[in-house]
Design a protein around this motif. Structure first.
Motif, short mmCIF file in Angstrom:
data_model
loop_
_atom_site.label_atom_id
_atom_site.label_comp_id
_atom_site.label_asym_id
_atom_site.label_seq_id
_atom_site.Cartn_x
_atom_site.Cartn_y
_atom_site.Cartn_z
N ALA A 45 -4.14 -0.50 4.65
CA ALA A 45 -3.48 0.59 3.95
C ALA A 45 -3.48 1.86 4.80
O ALA A 45 -2.46 2.56 4.88
CB ALA A 45 -4.18 0.86 2.61
N ALA A 103 1.60 1.17 -5.92
CA ALA A 103 1.35 2.21 -4.93
C ALA A 103 2.32 3.36 -5.15
O ALA A 103 3.47 3.17 -5.55
CB ALA A 103 1.50 1.65 -3.52
N PRO A 139 -2.80 3.83 -2.94
CA PRO A 139 -2.48 2.41 -3.09
C PRO A 139 -2.60 1.98 -4.53
O PRO A 139 -3.06 2.74 -5.39
CB PRO A 139 -3.54 1.73 -2.21
CG PRO A 139 -4.72 2.64 -2.31
CD PRO A 139 -4.15 4.03 -2.39
N ALA A 140 -2.21 0.73 -4.81
CA ALA A 140 -2.25 0.23 -6.18
C ALA A 140 -3.66 0.14 -6.72
O ALA A 140 -3.86 0.12 -7.93
CB ALA A 140 -1.58 -1.14 -6.25
N TRP A 152 -0.16 4.00 6.09
CA TRP A 152 0.08 5.42 5.83
C TRP A 152 0.31 6.20 7.12
O TRP A 152 1.23 6.99 7.22
CB TRP A 152 -1.11 6.01 5.07
CG TRP A 152 -1.31 5.44 3.71
CD1 TRP A 152 -0.34 4.95 2.87
CD2 TRP A 152 -2.55 5.29 3.02
NE1 TRP A 152 -0.90 4.50 1.71
CE2 TRP A 152 -2.26 4.69 1.76
CE3 TRP A 152 -3.87 5.60 3.31
CZ2 TRP A 152 -3.24 4.41 0.83
CZ3 TRP A 152 -4.86 5.31 2.38
CH2 TRP A 152 -4.54 4.73 1.15
N ALA A 205 0.82 -1.21 0.00
CA ALA A 205 0.00 0.00 0.00
C ALA A 205 0.85 1.26 0.00
O ALA A 205 0.33 2.36 -0.13
CB ALA A 205 -0.92 0.00 1.23
#
Length: 752
Positions: free
Chosen positions: A614, A697, A588-589, A618, A194
């Protein structure tokens, strides 16, 4: 005048002597270093750095952006090894080629492992019909998580049949490990990192041969298998059934989080533990109490070794005529292997098992058992067979802690030997003070505190890098953990498991509850103390390399001249740790959520349902101790997406529905979306499905109207767990609204 002349001559003479004195000191330093290196060679310490070289080779393999051919890797290893053999008569050249050979061996180990475990991975979200054998079941308070070895799969995207899938069911499972089941499941590819540099579950899942994760849908049917399971599957399934039965027995007798902790300590099954309990013991710095670590393995092996030896010594005939010490070591090896299998054989226990087996084997061959060399051999074993473990926190923390403890043991041995030599020598005041300090660190409570401090210091950089937090009170928590493990967990696990088949184990678990109640009470006090958990920002990517080298220099070298190299290495690493790259926007992706830095300086989460994992990544990377639910203020969201204002005033829009593009592309400076953004979008920065397929990400740092990008995927990256993207075209402009809505719903599935 004569005085003036003599002064001038002396100054001139001093200037002529200064370079000579400098060269003299330099030569003395070189001679001292050479003597120190000769001492290190006599102690065979350079060999330990060959293990470090092999680990560096593994790190280089995972840093590669393309999968290297296995034949090329093996060829490089063969060439380096051949050169090392051919240069046996030249010490420096041989040392160089030997180091290169171990680096090549680590690199080849990674490539060989990837080739061995390669298995299909589902390309995107889909629903399919699965059949297969249940390999492992982890029971939860509601439902369970299980691993399915897939026999057949129908309806999955791309007609893929993954080797294994990890599934979750919310209902109580009516099946167990070893059963052959059929079910419908919603599957998705394992989640990617993430955050650039963050934990990559997709990589770990690849090496575990898990090609998909998801949820079971509807009824799970147990049926007769089309063919018998393999002997290894039947064996490990039987072990898992016993572990689950024992875990439930312990959990039901003790009940609550205390029962869940007891079950984890005895069987290694941790899914019964609540999140509140996990956070409590994590803040207290004793999270490893619910893992089967090296401490348990060492204690179990020690109990078997001492117990069998004393049992055999009861026979005078055996004690006087046979090597009962070696017999006891052999039986302890068997007991340690069974304990490892019975507790799930994780990386930490595998490392401890390898170390324990080497120590016990040293007893069999009349060699020193506790040494850094044994730890190096254990590390080589893990690197050879599970090189991916090198990137995991379990490997890093366990090896760093054990290496520090062995270094303390070696230092104590040196101090005791020095004391024996200096007993008859006259002592000055400084020598007496030094001896007094050493005595306090060698014996009594000071020795345990000193060893704990060294082990904690060795693991601190890895803790901060992997988990973005430090526990200052770990010096209190660790001795507490060791006491509980020594007096409660390990004895109860062995005695209770032996009595469980007879139904006489109840009193054992009640005794264990006393210790767990004590440790949870004290953990609550520690966790509630000010500064119990200190958040740490994400490091610069290279910082942990220098910090790890600093730790290795301290524990592997024996002379202080070479240990001093840890000082510059640590300083460089600390600069990277304190100057880690921050970010102002993290995506994220999947593109379904984001974290935006607001004018207040704090991060705000954007998205209807930002993933909990995620969001935690962060916030932790930003040294933000808030929970995800407390970090949603400052942005406005509706069914079409979210809008927020960055710290520099620019507008950032998260677009979840195509209808929002017209307005947001015109007013926002940054567009984030899991969809394909229209070609005419006027935003200065567009992070859409097409872009995220290339970058994975991504984090952005806003500056001067632009942004500095950091991506999780390298340029043209193509690895088995992170294949090169296969971009699909956006839907044509002339399709109907119904077809476009269906396409949007499909694109909202997690990005791969």
């Amino acid at each position: 005048m004569n005085d003036i002349s003599r002064t001038a001559e002396s100054e001139e003479s001093g200037r002529r002597l200064a370079p000579g004195l400098f060269h003299l000191h330099l030569r003395g330093a070189i001679l001292a270093l050479r003597a120190s290196f000769e001492q290190e060679q006599a102690l065979r310490r350079p060999f330990l750095w060959l293990t470090v070289a092999a680990g560096a080779g593994v790190a280089l393999y995972f840093a590669a952006e393309r999968e290297p051919p296995l034949a090329l890797c093996l060829g490089a290893l063969g060439v380096a090894a051949l050169l090392a053999v051919l240069t046996r008569g030249h010490a420096r050249a041989q040392a160089l080629f030997l180091a290169l050979a171990f680096i090549a061996a680590g690199f080849a180990s990674g490539a060989w492992r990837a080739a061995r475990v390669a298995a299909p991975i589902v390309p995107r979200v889909g629903i399919g019909e699965l059949t297969g054998f249940v390999e492992e079941v982890d029971l939860r308070r509601a439902g369970a998580r299980f691993i399915l070895r897939v026999a057949s799969a129908e309806g999955l995207p791309g007609d893929v049949t993954p080797a294994r899938v990890r599934l979750t069911t919310r209902s109580d499972p009516y099946f167990q490990a070893g059963d052959f089941i059929a079910l419908k499941a919603r599957l998705m590819p394992p989640a990617r990192a993430a955050l650039p540099g963050g934990y990559d579950f997709a990589r770990d899942a690849f090496f575990a041969r898990i090609g998909a994760v998801g949820n079971a849908l509807g009824r799970i049917q147990t049926m007769a298998p089309p063919e018998p399971a393999s002997p290894s599957l039947r064996f490990f399934a039987a072990v898992d059934r016993i572990r689950n039965a024992l875990a439930l027995r312990v959990y039901r007798i003790i009940d609550g989080d205390a029962g869940a902790i007891a079950a984890a300590m005895v069987t290694g099954k941790r899914d019964l533990l609540s999140e509140d309990a996990k956070n409590l013991i994590r803040r207290a710095g004793i999270f490893h109490i619910i893992t089967i670590s090296g401490v348990q393995m060492t204690l179990v092996a020690g109990i078997f070794f001492v117990g069998f030896r004393r049992l055999l010594a009861m026979s005078q005939t055996l004690a006087l005529n046979y090597p009962i010490k070696k017999w006891a070591a052999g039986l302890a090896i068997l007991g340690a292997i069974l304990y490892d299998i019975g507790t799930g054989s994780r990386v930490g226990t595998e490392r401890a098992l390898a170390m324990t087996l080497i120590m016990l084997a040293a007893v069999l061959f009349d060699r020193p058992s506790l040494s850094m060399r044994n730890l190096a051999l254990a590390a080589l074993f893990v690197i050879a067979f599970e090189p991916e473990a090198l990137l995991g926190a379990s490997f890093q923390l366990s090896f760093a802690a054990v290496a520090a403890l062995i270094a303390v043991y070696e230092w104590r041995s040196d101090q005791l030997a020095r004391q024996r030599v200096e007993e008859t020598a006259p002592r000055g005041r400084f020598a007496a003070l030094r001896e007094n300090i050493a005595e306090r660190l060698l014996h009594g409570p000071g020795a345990a505190i000193f060893a704990t401090l060294c082990a904690t210091s060795a693991t601190a950089s890895f803790m901060a890098n992997d988990f973005h937090e430090l526990s200052p009170y770990v010096l209190i928590g660790n001795p507490l953990t060791l006491a509980i493990i020594e007096f409660f967990a390990v004895p109860c696990a062995l005695i209770g498991a032996a009595l469980y088949p007879f139904g006489l184990d109840g009193f054992v678990w009640r005794y264990l509850k006393m210790g767990i109640d004590l440790v949870t009470y004290l953990a609550g006090l520690i966790a509630s103390a000010p500064g119990a958990s200190l958040p740490v920002k994400a490091f610069a990517p290279w910082a942990i390399v220098f910090l790890a080298l600093a730790v290795l220099s301290l524990v592997l070298w024996r002379t202080w001249a070479f240990r001093a190299t840890a000082i510059p290495l640590a300083l460089i690493g600390l600069m990277g740790a304190m100057g880690g790259a921050s970010f102002d926007l993290a995506v994220p992706a999947t593109g379904e959520a984001a974290a935006l830095r607001q004018p207040s300086g704090e991060l705000a989460l954007m998205g209807q349902r930002p993933g909990a994992f995620a969001a935690e990544q962060w916030l932790r990377a930003d040294a933000d101790a808030r929970a995800a639910g407390d970090a949603k203020s400052g942005v406005s969201c509706d069914d079409l997406g979210c809008v927020g204002r960055a710290f520099d005033g620019r507008l950032v829009a998260l677009v979840s529905a195509r209808g929002a593009f017209l307005e947001d592309c015109a007013r926002a400076s940054v567009i984030v979306t899991p969809l394909y953004a229209p070609d005419g979008c006027a935003a200065a920065i567009v992070i859409d499905r097409r872009k995220l397929a290339e970058t994975g990400a991504v984090t952005l740092r806003f500056k001067d109207g632009g942004a500095e990008w950091t991506t999780a995927r390298g340029i043209d990256e193509d690895r088995p767990w992170s294949p090169a993207p296969r971009l699909r075209r956006a839907p044509p402009k002339d399709v109907s609204e119904q077809e476009r809505a269906a396409e949007d719903a499909r694109l909202m599935e997690p990005l791969q």
